[in-house]
Motif scaffolding. Structure first.
Motif, PDB file in Angstrom:
ATOM      1  N   ASP A  12      -6.960  18.733  10.286  1.00  0.00           N
ATOM      2  CA  ASP A  12      -6.807  20.164  10.075  1.00  0.00           C
ATOM      3  C   ASP A  12      -6.663  20.834  11.450  1.00  0.00           C
ATOM      4  OD1 ASP A  12      -7.016  22.834   9.438  1.00  0.00           O
ATOM      5  OD2 ASP A  12      -9.098  22.724   8.772  1.00  0.00           O
ATOM      6  N   PRO A  13      -5.598  21.591  11.677  1.00  0.00           N
ATOM      7  CA  PRO A  13      -5.404  22.233  12.989  1.00  0.00           C
ATOM      8  C   PRO A  13      -6.572  23.132  13.404  1.00  0.00           C
ATOM      9  CG  PRO A  13      -3.412  22.415  11.665  1.00  0.00           C
ATOM     10  CD  PRO A  13      -4.480  21.846  10.763  1.00  0.00           C
ATOM     11  N   ASP A  14      -7.207  23.810  12.454  1.00  0.00           N
ATOM     12  CA  ASP A  14      -8.353  24.658  12.795  1.00  0.00           C
ATOM     13  C   ASP A  14      -9.537  23.816  13.269  1.00  0.00           C
ATOM     14  OD1 ASP A  14      -6.959  26.970  12.169  1.00  0.00           O
ATOM     15  OD2 ASP A  14      -7.707  27.035  10.108  1.00  0.00           O
TER      16      ASP A  14
END
Length: 143
Positions: free
Chosen positions: A51-53
């Motif tokens: 997940d990029p976050d």
């Protein structure tokens, strides 16, 4: 930036031991793929793309950790290192830092009078130290 005083171990792991008369402590920020790896190891399904976050949060936490675990920072967090040679080695690909405290164990396990002669508990001692953690680094882990 607003911060909260919490144990360093709030999101930093550590492992420690001896290297002759030196104490060695590795400290790291949790990898965003760790939860997926654990689920897969237990036969459960998991997303294999990070997940990029979660990656951004881990990177921010690691950047902050580098500001805390400097030579002076280690001396402040571990007063027993005062007067000893401290070396700090960033390991960015692992989001980790290796710390060597030379001479903490005298000339080795057979000669030290420390209660923890092999420095096995030093990592947990470091994680228990209270530090100022910026509030944005405490946000809930992205799912």
């Amino acid at each position: 930036m607003t911060s909260v005083r919490l144990p360093l171990g709030t999101f930093v792991g550590a492992r420690s031991g001896d290297k002759g008369g030196a104490a060695n402590v590795g400290a790291w920020v949790r990898d965003p793929m760790e939860a997926a790896a654990v689920r897969l190891a237990h036969g459960q399904s998991a997303r294999l793309d990070p997940d990029p976050d979660a990656v951004a949060l881990a990177d921010a936490r690691y950047s902050w950790l580098l500001t805390v675990l400097t030579v002076d920072g280690v001396r402040a967090l571990l007063p027993e290192s005062q007067g000893l040679r401290v070396a700090v080695y960033p390991l960015p690909n692992l989001r980790a830092v290796n710390v060597m405290i030379h001479g903490l164990l005298s000339r080795g396990v057979a000669e030290t009078s420390r209660a923890d002669p092999q420095a096995k508990g030093l990592g947990e001692h470091l994680r228990a130290r209270v530090v100022d953690i910026p509030v944005p680094l405490l946000d809930a882990e992205p799912s």
